[in-house]
Design an enzyme around this catalytic site. Structure first.
Site, PDB file in Angstrom:
ATOM      1  CD  GLU A   1      74.813  21.946  97.490  1.00  0.00           C
ATOM      2  OE1 GLU A   1      74.864  20.832  98.035  1.00  0.00           O
ATOM      3  OE2 GLU A   1      75.618  22.317  96.624  1.00  0.00           O
TER       4      GLU A   1
ATOM      5  CD  GLU B   1      79.184  24.847  97.329  1.00  0.00           C
ATOM      6  OE1 GLU B   1      79.328  23.671  96.922  1.00  0.00           O
ATOM      7  OE2 GLU B   1      78.668  25.125  98.427  1.00  0.00           O
TER       8      GLU B   1
END
Ligand code: FCB
Length: 463
Positions: A166, A357
């Site tokens: 991320e 995720e």
């Protein structure tokens, strides 16, 4: 079982990250990370906690692999703590730090669980922050050296590598919004940081491939569904801007070797750049950043509905509880997962995608019988997995799914107040307790299918 059945070979996994579960922050030569430092400043972490013990996974990892065996999962995504491996940032490699992951990998493989190793999940050695952190270009070489050390030790057994988790969070939450370590609020720095993170991804990809024959390398981006609050032109424009800054600023360099012109123009208009040229982009950088990926990792949680604020800039319309929101205040929007996967297929065409995720925080309560009936988490997982299945049926090359998270853990600026685990962690005793969602997930894994609404709780088989 009436739900969607996944293709043969679909990878079922669970994910964690080092800073969020390991604890033992001063053991075996580990140095301070930027999160250890960030936790010390009052006000940064909502419950005033830190990650010095977290889930004590550093000492309980065998037990935690036992939980994975009970789930029957075929893969585990974890991250390596940079401050354990190169505690001085640029100095010698700490073999004791590598030993921990070495043993972890062995035990995973013995359990039939394929390791997916993330190199950077936000725990930068503080000593590197002291010399500029991600905003200084020199960090790229430090990251490559660190990657070399990890690959040198684990590369004979690990083939699935993720460079970064991320980059949006690293850049924007860490350097523009100040919510994450190192807590800066400097938009110009944010863009430089994003670039160095991406550049280090490209360089490390080359290094991993050179060191590990047959390595498969990917990057993980958190993408969100962005929708305009209305059909009004200004709201549509706000949605375009939001999508540009959040999603495309990272997708375009990685897949197309360029920053999106419209989003660059937006940053210029906001005064975050001095001119239309991005001063931190060196010759050849974008070619390096867009080195083809073996797989793309998608972290997906929610959608944003945006409207134009008074100044025309995007403003989030807070989701109303009736829409279904999690404890994070994030709207539950499984259709957005389908839309994001379809968009990736249509606009960026990754060879393979893994959902690295997906999951939800809820207020779980332990019943008098000791059971945690987290049916909202089960519904969340069921609806997102169903959307994932629909995407596969629509031709998206989705190869696997990692639930976030194996365990309740240290949720960054929220401390221990948000529980994402399919296992509860009692932080006083460090006892792990399977929630109903863990039993549900075990049954999904065993059936290679999304359990239908008629799913019933059956207690764990003994190991
Ligand atoms: C993601 C992070 C992960 C976790 C989840 C809830 O942004 O990658 O570490 O905090 O959100």
């Amino acid at each position: 079982m009436s739900g969607y059945r996944f293709p043969e070979g679909f990878v079922w996994g669970a994910a964690t990250s080092a800073q969020q579960i390991e604890g033992a922050v001063a053991e075996d030569g580990r140095s301070e990370s930027i999160w250890d430092r960030f936790c010390k400043a009052p006000g940064n972490i909502s419950d005033g906690s830190d990650a010095s013990v977290a889930c004590d996974h550093y000492h309980r990892w065998r037990e935690d692999i036992g939980l994975m065996r009970d789930l029957g999962i075929g893969a585990y995504r974890f991250s390596v703590a940079w401050p354990r491996i190169v505690p001085g940032g640029t100095g010698p490699v700490n073999e004791a730090g590598l030993d921990f992951y070495d043993a972890l990998v062995d035990e995973l493989l013995e359990s039939g669980i394929r390791p997916f190793v993330t190199l950077y999940h936000w725990d930068l050695p503080q000593v590197l922050q002291d010399s500029g952190g991600w905003s200084s270009r020199g960090i790229v070489d430090a990251f490559v050296r660190y990657a070399e050390a990890v690959c040198g030790r684990l590369g004979d057994r690990v083939s699935d590598w993720i460079t970064h988790n991320e980059p949006w969070c690293i850049a924007v939450l860490g350097h523009e919004e100040g919510e994450h370590a190192p807590g800066h609020r400097d938009p110009a720095e944010t863009l430089r940081v994003a670039h160095h993170v991406l550049l280090s991804h490209g360089k490390a990809t080359e290094t991993i491939r050179a060191l590990v024959p047959g390595a498969r390398v990917g990057i993980v981006l958190n993408l969100v569904t962005v929708e305009a609050a209305s059909g009004a032109e200004a709201d549509g424009e706000a949605a375009r801007r939001f999508d540009g800054a959040f999603n495309r600023w990272f997708l375009d360099p990685v897949f197309r070797g360029r920053y999106p012109d419209d989003a660059v123009a937006d940053r210029l208009r906001l005064g975050h750049l001095d001119g239309p040229r991005l001063p931190f982009v060196g010759e050849g950088d974008l070619g390096t950043i867009s080195t083809p990926l073996d797989f793309f990792g998608l972290n997906y949680y929610s959608r944003f509905v945006v409207r134009a604020g008074e100044d025309g800039e995007p403003e989030e319309v807070p989701p109303v509880p009736e829409k279904g929101i999690t404890e994070m205040g994030w709207e539950i929007h499984p259709e957005g997962l389908f839309g994001t996967l379809a968009r990736l297929r249509d606009e960026y065409a990754p060879k393979e995608i893994y959902i690295t995720e997906n999951g939800a925080a809820f207020l779980d309560t332990v019943g008098p019988d000791g059971r945690i009936r987290d049916w909202r988490r089960i519904e969340y997982l069921r609806d997102h997995l169903t959307a994932a299945g629909r995407a596969i049926a629509a031709g998206v090359p989705l190869k696997g799914y990692f639930v976030w998270s194996l365990l309740d853990n240290f949720e960054w600026a929220h401390g221990y107040t948000k529980r994402f685990g399919i296992h509860r962690v009692d932080y006083d005793s460090q006892r792990r307790l399977a929630k109903d969602s863990a039993f549900w997930y075990r049954d999904a894994v065993a059936a290679n299918a999304v359990p239908g609404e008629e799913w019933e709780f059956r207690p764990r088989r003994s190991r």
